[in-house]
Design an enzyme around this catalytic site. Sequence first.
Site, PDB file in Angstrom:
ATOM      1  N   TYR A 180      -0.313  33.329  62.947  1.00  0.00           N
ATOM      2  CA  TYR A 180      -0.115  32.348  63.926  1.00  0.00           C
ATOM      3  C   TYR A 180       0.019  30.933  63.167  1.00  0.00           C
ATOM      4  O   TYR A 180      -0.299  30.773  62.123  1.00  0.00           O
ATOM      5  CB  TYR A 180      -1.075  32.411  64.919  1.00  0.00           C
ATOM      6  N   ARG A 325     -14.590  45.660  69.387  1.00  0.00           N
ATOM      7  CA  ARG A 325     -14.697  46.935  69.959  1.00  0.00           C
ATOM      8  C   ARG A 325     -16.114  47.471  70.127  1.00  0.00           C
ATOM      9  O   ARG A 325     -16.186  48.195  71.233  1.00  0.00           O
ATOM     10  CB  ARG A 325     -13.971  47.824  69.042  1.00  0.00           C
TER      11      ARG A 325
HETATM   12 FE1  SF4 Z   1     -13.782  51.747  70.534  1.00  0.00          FE
HETATM   13 FE2  SF4 Z   1     -11.705  53.419  71.420  1.00  0.00          FE
HETATM   14 FE3  SF4 Z   1     -13.072  51.956  73.259  1.00  0.00          FE
HETATM   15 FE4  SF4 Z   1     -11.730  50.494  71.627  1.00  0.00          FE
HETATM   16  S1  SF4 Z   1     -10.998  52.147  73.020  1.00  0.00           S
HETATM   17  S2  SF4 Z   1     -13.598  50.040  72.143  1.00  0.00           S
HETATM   18  S3  SF4 Z   1     -11.658  51.785  69.693  1.00  0.00           S
HETATM   19  S4  SF4 Z   1     -13.826  53.673  71.812  1.00  0.00           S
END
Ligand code: SF4
Length: 687
Positions: A180, A325
Site C-alpha cells: 500500500y 486467524r
Molecule cells: Fe483458521 Fe481456517 Fe478459521 Fe481462518 S477459516 S481462522 S484459517 S480455521
Amino acid sequence: MLRNPRYDVLFEPVRIGPVTAPNRFYSVPHSSGMTNRMPRTRAAFREMKAEGGWGVVCTGYVSIHPSSDDSPLPYASLWDDDDVRTFQLMTDAVHAHGALAGIELWHGGGSVFNRTSRLPPLSPSGIAAMPTHLGFMGRVQPRAMDAAAIRELLGMQAAAARRARSAGFDIVYVYAGMGYLPHQFLLPNWNQRTDAYGGSVANRCRLVRELLEVTREAVGDRCAVALRISLEELRALPGEHAESQAHEVVAALADWTDLFDVKMDSGPTDCGPSRFSPEGSHEATMAFVKSVTSKPVVGVGRFTSPDTMVSQIRRGVLDLIGGARPSIADPFLPKKIASGREADIRECIGCNICISSWHEAVPVRCTQNPTIGEEWRRGWHPERFVQAGARDSVLVVGAGPAGLECALTLARRGFDVALADGAHALGGRLLFETGLPGLAAWRRVLDWRRSQLEALPNVSIYLDSRLTADDVREFAPRHVVIATGARWSRMLYSPLEIPVGEPQGEGVFTPDDLAAGAQLEGPIVVFDFDNHYLGGVLALHLAQKNVVTYVTPAGHASEWAVLANERPQVHVALRHAGVELRTLSRVTRFEPGTVTLADLFTGAETRLACRSLLIVGARFGEDRLYNELMREPHQLERVGIESVTCIGDALAPGAIAHAIYSGHDCGRELGAPASEKRYLRDGPLQG
Ligand code: SF4
Ligand code: ADP
C-alpha cells in the site's frame, strides 16, 4: 480452573505510548469483509474478541479518503462524520470489556483502482502495485505524486486520525505494509523519485515519518500511534550501515511510533496456509526488530499454543502476541488460557477460508468457528447456547464435520444426543483427508469436537453402526439429523460446462475410491475441476510413488485456492514433487493405457500414457437415508419421530466450513420456537 503460572507473562499489561494494553493478547488489524454498511455486524464481531479476553482489538483496513477506494473488495472508510458514528458502535462495544480499540488507517495508493470514486490512484513514481494479481488488475495506472499531492495525503491522514480519536479509538495506525502507498515509498523498486522522498533510506522513510508526525499531532496524547510495516523485501535488501534495509528503516522510524506491528509483504507469506507455513513462520524475518527499538513490538504467526506465545516473549521476539486467524477460530482463546482451559481452545487449522471471504467480498467465515460473523445477525455466541425446553432425544447419523458439530451444539443445548456412524472412527471425510500431505493440522476440526463431545454426559457415540431407515425408526428418537456426507462422481463436462456423462470401466477412480483403499497404478492423471485443495493434495500424495500428471481446465492448479492464499505454494509443491502440469485442458476420453486431453479453447487433442485416471470434480449428496425416511411420514409418526433434518454435504456438498456451519445452524435451531430464530438484516446507520 486455575491459570497455569507458566502463562502468567501473557497477562502482564503492556504500555503503548499514552495507553496501556491490559494483557499481551493483541487482535491485530485484519479484514472482516464487513464494510460501513454493516456497522452492527462489525461491532458485534469485534466485541466478541474483547469479551473473549483480547486486550487490544483492531479494525481491518480503513480508507482515509476516496482516493483510496478498493471496490469491489469490502473495505471500511473513515471519510466523514457518518463514518465516525459507525465506528463508535465498535469502540463502545470493545471498551465495555476493558480492551483497547485500534484502527488501521489505510491508503492503498497504486494498488487500488478507485473503481467507484474515479479519482486517479496515487503512487510515488507512477508504478502500479500487484498489477498481475487478479483482483488488483485495473485499467488505470497510478499517477506519480508531486509535492502538493504529498501535502494533501498528509492532510487526509491527519483528518482521518482526528476522526478516529472522535470515534473513541485508543491506537491509531499508519499502515506502511502489503504494497500500500506508504510501503511503496519505502521500497526502491516502487519509489524511483529523485526528490527528498526518494533515493536514500532516510529519504524513502520521510513520508512514513511525516504520516506518523501528523497522526500524533492529530490525536494528541489521548491515543497511541502505531506503525504497521511489512519487512520482508526490506529485510532482503542489504543495508549501508546495518545488516539490511529493514534494520535501517526500523531504526529510522523508532522515535516516531509507539508500537511496531510487523508483518510480511504479501498474503501468501503473511497469512500462509498451514499446508505450507508452520506456526511462527514470520520469526526469521521479524526477530531482529526488538534489537533495534525499545518500542513494543507485535507480530503474528498463527499462534495457538500458549507455550509458543510464551517462548516468543521470553526469547525477546515479540512483546504482544498478535492474532488474526487464532482470534477468529476462537475469540475466547485468552480467557481459556486465563482459566486453565487451554485444552478447550478451538485452534485455527490454517485453511484460510476466512481469507477467501474477503476475496469474495463477504463477511468473514471460518471452518473452525461457525459463529464468526453471526454474532449480531443470528445472535450466536461462541460460548453460550440457549437451552432446549425439554430434554428431547436426537439421533445424529453421520459423524463427519457436519454431524460432529451438530451433535456438539445439540448436546450443549441439553438434548440427549446419540451420534452414530458406519465407520470405525469419528471424522467422516476428515479421516482420509487429514492423513494427506500437509493437511495434518486440519485434524483439529475432528480432535477438538471429539474431545468436547467426550466430556459431555448427555452424548452416546455408536461406531461401526451403518443405519438403515428401519434402524432409525427402531431407535425412535424425537428428532433425527442426517449428516451422511457426499460422494464424488466421475462426471465430466463439455467446453460449455454442460455435463457429458461419466467414463466407465476399470482404471477410473474418484477420491472416495482412494479413501476406501484403492491402489492406483501409474502413470496417473489427476483431473481436477473441483479447484480447491484436494486435487492438488492428491496429486502430491500419489506422486510419492508414481508418475503423475495434473490436468485442469482452469488456468492454474487449485484455481480457487488463490482466494485462500495457497496457489503460489501449490505450484511450487507440484513442481518439487515432479508432477507435470497441464492447464486449460479437459479430459475427453479414457481407455486403460491412454487418456485423451483437449485444449479448452481450440479443442486440439493430445494423448498421454495413463493407467489410472483420478477425477476430482463434482460431488453429490448422500441423501438416500434421508429420502427413504421422508418417503413414509406415517411410519415416522407411528414411532414418535417429530422431525428429520438433512445437513452438511448430504444436503449440499461443499467445503468443510460449510458442513460445520450447516451442522451448527441445525444444532442451534432444532426444536427452538420461531421467536428464537433470528436473521437480522444490517444496514447503514440512519440519521
Ligand atoms: Fe483458521 Fe481456517 Fe478459521 Fe481462518 S477459516 S481462522 S484459517 S480455521
Ligand atoms: P459432512 O462433511 O457433511 O460431515 P462426511 O462425508 O465428512 O460429511 O461424513 C459423513 C459420515 O456419514 C461418514 O463418516 C459416513 O461413514 C457416515 N454415514 C453415511 N451413511 C451412513 C449411515 N447410513 N449410517 C451411519 N453413518 C453413515
